[in-house]
Design a protein around this motif. Structure first.
Motif, PDB file in Angstrom:
ATOM      1  N   LEU A  22      57.767  -8.838 -21.989  1.00 44.80           N
ATOM      2  CA  LEU A  22      56.474  -8.424 -22.528  1.00 44.80           C
ATOM      3  C   LEU A  22      55.699  -7.645 -21.476  1.00 44.80           C
ATOM      4  O   LEU A  22      55.480  -8.144 -20.367  1.00 44.80           O
ATOM      5  N   THR A  23      55.273  -6.428 -21.837  1.00 49.11           N
ATOM      6  CA  THR A  23      54.395  -5.693 -20.928  1.00 49.11           C
ATOM      7  C   THR A  23      53.027  -6.356 -20.864  1.00 49.11           C
ATOM      8  O   THR A  23      52.360  -6.318 -19.829  1.00 49.11           O
ATOM      9  N   HIS A  24      52.609  -6.959 -21.972  1.00 46.31           N
ATOM     10  CA  HIS A  24      51.374  -7.740 -22.040  1.00 46.31           C
ATOM     11  C   HIS A  24      51.351  -8.433 -23.392  1.00 46.31           C
ATOM     12  O   HIS A  24      52.307  -8.309 -24.169  1.00 46.31           O
ATOM     13  N   GLY A  25      50.265  -9.161 -23.680  1.00 46.35           N
ATOM     14  CA  GLY A  25      50.284 -10.028 -24.842  1.00 46.35           C
ATOM     15  C   GLY A  25      49.362  -9.671 -25.979  1.00 46.35           C
ATOM     16  O   GLY A  25      49.117 -10.515 -26.847  1.00 46.35           O
ATOM     17  N   ALA A  67      55.992   2.259 -19.545  1.00 45.37           N
ATOM     18  CA  ALA A  67      54.644   2.069 -19.003  1.00 45.37           C
ATOM     19  C   ALA A  67      53.813   1.039 -19.740  1.00 45.37           C
ATOM     20  O   ALA A  67      52.730   0.679 -19.268  1.00 45.37           O
ATOM     21  N   GLY A  68      54.282   0.544 -20.901  1.00 47.49           N
ATOM     22  CA  GLY A  68      53.410  -0.318 -21.689  1.00 47.49           C
ATOM     23  C   GLY A  68      52.151   0.438 -22.075  1.00 47.49           C
ATOM     24  O   GLY A  68      52.207   1.614 -22.456  1.00 47.49           O
ATOM     25  N   ASP A  69      50.999  -0.214 -21.930  1.00 43.48           N
ATOM     26  CA  ASP A  69      49.728   0.428 -22.263  1.00 43.48           C
ATOM     27  C   ASP A  69      48.933   0.835 -21.024  1.00 43.48           C
ATOM     28  O   ASP A  69      47.748   1.163 -21.131  1.00 43.48           O
ATOM     29  N   PRO A  83      44.745   3.669 -20.783  1.00 41.53           N
ATOM     30  CA  PRO A  83      45.027   2.616 -21.766  1.00 41.53           C
ATOM     31  C   PRO A  83      44.058   2.680 -22.940  1.00 41.53           C
ATOM     32  O   PRO A  83      42.977   3.276 -22.832  1.00 41.53           O
ATOM     33  N   PRO A  84      44.428   2.089 -24.080  1.00 46.48           N
ATOM     34  CA  PRO A  84      43.493   2.028 -25.212  1.00 46.48           C
ATOM     35  C   PRO A  84      42.155   1.441 -24.772  1.00 46.48           C
ATOM     36  O   PRO A  84      42.088   0.312 -24.288  1.00 46.48           O
ATOM     37  N   ALA A  85      41.101   2.220 -24.956  1.00 44.18           N
ATOM     38  CA  ALA A  85      39.815   1.867 -24.348  1.00 44.18           C
ATOM     39  C   ALA A  85      39.213   0.598 -24.930  1.00 44.18           C
ATOM     40  O   ALA A  85      38.586  -0.189 -24.216  1.00 44.18           O
ATOM     41  N   THR A 101      55.781   5.001 -23.437  1.00 41.86           N
ATOM     42  CA  THR A 101      54.575   4.184 -23.417  1.00 41.86           C
ATOM     43  C   THR A 101      54.524   3.278 -24.644  1.00 41.86           C
ATOM     44  O   THR A 101      55.326   3.407 -25.568  1.00 41.86           O
ATOM     45  N   GLY A 102      53.556   2.380 -24.647  1.00 39.39           N
ATOM     46  CA  GLY A 102      53.399   1.504 -25.800  1.00 39.39           C
ATOM     47  C   GLY A 102      52.893   2.228 -27.028  1.00 39.39           C
ATOM     48  O   GLY A 102      53.126   1.791 -28.154  1.00 39.39           O
TER      49      GLY A 102
END
Length: 290
Positions: free
Chosen positions: A94-97, A202-204, A227-229, A255-256
């Motif tokens: 997981l790049t993040h949750g 890169a994930g997000d 990243p998504p702001a 990227t994500g």
């Protein structure tokens, strides 16, 4: 090797959004793309799931992220078409949750039983101990940003089925790759890098589409952004993470959110993004400003 006889009871894991339908999509949703020889990605509505072939010709692969809710069967079907009917991930990284990266994780664990890894700092959000801050619609213009308060910000409880990545930056099941801590979007966000061909997942930490814009997301208009702001919580660390990524000098980035970017377009875009990050990406008025 992961012991599938442990019989993890995924029904006891908490997922507040596993049946939530996300009313957003893109023109490339459901259409897989080969990025490099052993890396494939699938867009599930608005977010990418990535498959990395183990190279053993056994149907084994590593899965990066778990898509939006209700897309598990789509993820499984592509694995079986591409890697064979006995396709089996050796791990899920997981790049993040955030909800759009773990939305189908319970169904995937139930089907495949693979181990799950994430950064140590992300575990509170993956073990039911913390929720992310609510989305901030004031962080950016664009319809998706305005809709973002409807997106789930809850963590998920995977209990001890998720474990911390090794501290030496190695990645189980991916011997040629290393993880890089790229926080800012979330505390434990990671990116994944392979030195020999300079491929970056890169994930997000960065995106290749303006994720706050409904039109750009639907058409997948390609341009580099931060990243998504609306879900980014620490803009100074996000800026530092973009600089970290630029210093890697990747030749290809997945990227994500958004399509892959290669070569000179990527190099020029990363250089400009790192140089102008404060002016271009950081919200002037956001409750998540640090």
């Amino acid at each position: 090797m992961f012991d599938r006889t442990l019989n993890w009871d995924v029904r006891l894991m908490r997922n507040e959004f596993e049946h939530k339908w996300i009313p957003l999509t893109s023109l490339v949703s459901g259409h897989p793309m080969q990025v490099v020889n052993d890396v494939l990605f699938l867009t599930t509505q608005i977010v990418n799931v990535i498959y990395v072939d183990s190279g053993r010709d056994t149907g084994e692969f590593t899965l990066i992220d778990a898509g939006v809710p209700n897309t598990a069967q789509e993820i499984i079907d592509l694995a079986e078409r591409h890697f064979g009917s006995h396709a089996q991930p050796n791990a899920l990284i997981l790049t993040h949750g955030h909800f759009d990266h773990v939305g189908s994780i319970l169904e995937l664990i139930d089907h495949w039983g693979m181990p799950v890894y994430a950064h140590q700092d992300e575990l509170p959000f993956l073990q039911g101990r913390a929720d992310y801050p609510p989305a901030d619609p004031g962080a950016a213009n664009g319809l998706i940003a305005k809709l973002s308060p409807t997106f789930p910000n809850q963590g998920i409880d995977l209990d001890d089925h998720v474990q911390a990545l090794p501290e030496d930056c190695s990645i189980p099941g991916m011997p040629d790759w290393r993880w890089i801590h790229t926080p800012g979007h979330t505390p434990g966000h990671i990116s994944i890098f392979r030195e020999r061909d300079r491929t970056l997942i890169a994930g997000d930490a960065i995106t290749t589409v303006q994720q706050e814009s409904l039109y750009d997301v639907f058409t997948q208009k390609r341009e580099l952004h931060g990243p998504p702001a609306y879900f980014t919580t620490d803009w100074e660390r996000a800026r530092q993470s973009v600089q970290t990524i630029a210093a890697l000098e990747p030749q290809v980035v997945i990227t994500g959110h958004g399509l892959p970017v290669y070569g000179a377009e990527l190099a020029d875009g990363l250089r400009e993004l790192a140089e102008h990050f404060q002016d271009w990406e950081v919200p002037k008025d956001s409750r998540n400003m640090h």
